[in-house]
Scaffold this active site. Sequence first.
Site, mmCIF file in Angstrom:
data_model
loop_
_atom_site.group_PDB
_atom_site.id
_atom_site.type_symbol
_atom_site.label_atom_id
_atom_site.label_comp_id
_atom_site.label_asym_id
_atom_site.label_seq_id
_atom_site.Cartn_x
_atom_site.Cartn_y
_atom_site.Cartn_z
ATOM 1 N N LYS A 1 -2.486 -5.620 3.464
ATOM 2 C CA LYS A 1 -3.706 -5.545 4.271
ATOM 3 C C LYS A 1 -4.798 -4.724 3.587
ATOM 4 O O LYS A 1 -5.957 -5.119 3.575
ATOM 5 C CB LYS A 1 -3.396 -4.947 5.650
ATOM 6 N N ARG B 1 -3.908 -1.259 16.938
ATOM 7 C CA ARG B 1 -2.491 -1.256 16.564
ATOM 8 C C ARG B 1 -1.591 -1.665 17.728
ATOM 9 O O ARG B 1 -0.410 -1.937 17.537
ATOM 10 C CB ARG B 1 -2.108 0.141 16.070
ATOM 11 N N ARG C 1 9.214 -0.384 -4.570
ATOM 12 C CA ARG C 1 8.164 0.458 -5.159
ATOM 13 C C ARG C 1 8.738 1.735 -5.750
ATOM 14 O O ARG C 1 9.634 2.343 -5.180
ATOM 15 C CB ARG C 1 7.121 0.821 -4.096
ATOM 16 N N ARG D 1 9.927 6.783 -2.572
ATOM 17 C CA ARG D 1 9.572 7.623 -1.432
ATOM 18 C C ARG D 1 10.519 7.353 -0.263
ATOM 19 O O ARG D 1 11.022 6.236 -0.110
ATOM 20 C CB ARG D 1 8.136 7.341 -0.981
ATOM 21 N N ARG E 1 10.223 0.476 10.465
ATOM 22 C CA ARG E 1 8.774 0.265 10.572
ATOM 23 C C ARG E 1 8.480 -1.159 11.039
ATOM 24 O O ARG E 1 7.549 -1.388 11.828
ATOM 25 C CB ARG E 1 8.108 0.526 9.220
#
Length: 217
Positions: free
Chosen positions: A13, A88, A127, A161, A172
Amino acid sequence: MRIVLVGPPGAGKGTQAAYLAKNLTIPHISTGDLFRANISQGTPLGVEAKSYMDAGNLVPDSVTIGMAEDRMEQADAAEGFLLDGFPRNLAQAEALDAYLQGKGLKLDAVLDLEVPEDEVVKRIAGRRICRKDSSHVFHVTYNQPETEGVCDACGGELYQREDDREDTVRKRLEVYHAETEPIIDFYRAQGLVATISALGKVAEVTERAMSALGSDA
């Protein structure tokens, strides 16, 4: 144009918002930027938000809505904006509708970036970030460093992370499905939603989005 960009974590996004806002010559308004700006400037809303965050609590919708409305009041947003990360949830979507109606305005489109859940997990969990410079980002599949675990740019250690671990990513996604996904149906009932695939190269996704908006990339 007044546009809302929605999609799961890892849909790209932020990247698409930057390109779309530039192509459409409208400001990119992201929730993250709103919070950072208000907190760093010490605005009343920023102070209130920080008090909740420092206590480890969620910032109430009323604060987030207030920040977004203040930003939409600024001169550069007079002819339109692209909202990224707001609304949201349904309460925020209803508040945005009420705000726009009060101004005699309305949204032009809601872009729904669609990505399969397994691809979201692959994108985020893969990542690796440089400990020396967090702007150096690699990926175990899509952007591998020359030497495993070592940043090409500065030689720093690459690490994953906590937020990027697979179990965290799946949590999430659960939150996204429960809280944010319902706004898609809310806006679909208004005939505003254009769902586009967020798979492929960045430029390809931008082209699909611009086409859905009736514009050229």
